[in-house]
Motif scaffolding. Sequence first.
Motif, PDB file in Angstrom:
ATOM      1  N   LEU A   1       0.866  -1.138  -0.037  1.00 21.13           N
ATOM      2  CA  LEU A   1      -0.220  -0.090  -0.082  1.00 21.13           C
ATOM      3  C   LEU A   1       0.840   1.166   0.113  1.00 21.13           C
ATOM      4  CD1 LEU A   1      -2.799   1.509   0.386  1.00 21.13           C
ATOM      5  CD2 LEU A   1      -2.388   1.233   2.766  1.00 21.13           C
ATOM      6  N   ILE A   2       1.866   1.229   0.899  1.00 20.12           N
ATOM      7  CA  ILE A   2       2.726   2.643   1.054  1.00 20.12           C
ATOM      8  C   ILE A   2       3.553   2.863  -0.332  1.00 20.12           C
ATOM      9  CG2 ILE A   2       4.681   3.523   2.211  1.00 20.12           C
ATOM     10  CD1 ILE A   2       1.845   3.566   3.726  1.00 20.12           C
ATOM     11  N   SER A   3       4.051   1.534  -0.801  1.00 17.32           N
ATOM     12  CA  SER A   3       4.587   1.872  -2.002  1.00 17.32           C
ATOM     13  C   SER A   3       4.014   2.036  -3.222  1.00 17.32           C
ATOM     14  CB  SER A   3       5.487   0.288  -2.463  1.00 17.32           C
ATOM     15  OG  SER A   3       6.194  -0.043  -1.267  1.00 17.32           O
ATOM     16  N   SER A   4       2.671   2.127  -3.228  1.00 17.11           N
ATOM     17  CA  SER A   4       1.791   2.436  -4.242  1.00 17.11           C
ATOM     18  C   SER A   4       1.596   4.011  -4.604  1.00 17.11           C
ATOM     19  CB  SER A   4       0.593   1.816  -4.293  1.00 17.11           C
ATOM     20  OG  SER A   4      -0.186   2.363  -3.144  1.00 17.11           O
ATOM     21  N   TRP A   5       1.924   4.651  -3.423  1.00 12.86           N
ATOM     22  CA  TRP A   5       2.039   6.083  -3.530  1.00 12.86           C
ATOM     23  C   TRP A   5       3.287   6.745  -3.634  1.00 12.86           C
ATOM     24  CZ3 TRP A   5       3.774  10.438  -1.111  1.00 12.86           C
ATOM     25  CH2 TRP A   5       3.237  11.808  -1.207  1.00 12.86           C
ATOM     26  N   SER A   6       3.351   7.847  -4.620  1.00  9.59           N
ATOM     27  CA  SER A   6       4.824   8.115  -5.095  1.00  9.59           C
ATOM     28  C   SER A   6       4.396   9.858  -4.766  1.00  9.59           C
ATOM     29  CB  SER A   6       4.885   8.125  -6.550  1.00  9.59           C
ATOM     30  OG  SER A   6       5.880   8.743  -7.184  1.00  9.59           O
TER      31      SER A   6
END
Length: 234
Positions: free
Chosen positions: A176-181
């Motif tokens: 989940l966290i890695s999907s936000w940039s």
Amino acid sequence: MQRPPAPHVAPDVADVTAEMRALGARWPAADGVAVFNRVYLAVTEEIGRRVEAGEFPDRRAAVTLDVLFARRYLTAVRLAESGGRPPDCWRPLFHHRRHPGVRPVQFALAGINAHIGHDLALAVVDACHALDCVPADLENEFDQVGDVLTLMEERIREDLMPGPDLLEVADPLTHLISSWSLDRARDAAWSAARLLWGVRELPGLAEEFTERLDTSVGLVGRCLLTPWPAAVAP
């Protein structure tokens, strides 16, 4: 389009950093808004240090953008704490700030999502009005402020993500966290600022776009704050 309540721009970042420190002193350390506040305070202090070191060629433009940007967050806090309605992008963080199943990294990134995804575009427009310029005149300052934010995002992921012993159970959280940039959010904010400036003589259209931006960023915030089972919580 929503404008900040106070037209005056502080001569430096001292006023906004002082207000952030005062807020942090009032809130419990585990409070979700306090988690974001600590991160944002560090960012603002770093920008202040770089301004004083002469790293921004146009000091006035850099300070104006930074202060008006910070005031967007501080206004949201004041609205929430007075029983008012903050922008939709901030509401998920205020609503979940004490949820035991939300991890610190989620609080931090949800705040950054709201501030970059919504507030930054509006702050660029605010700064253009204050400085009597156009967004292109602020592009260097925008990029330099963004570089500091990117460095802080890396520290957030390093400092607040679960340790190796929690890697297996936290796999969905990591995904989940890695999907936000932050880089994509910055690019979108710059495009939104240019669009809002371009339609500034069409207040109805500008208001509609701002409302849709607010709603869409709030939706991303709700996703970032997905609670996890108690067994995963710290």
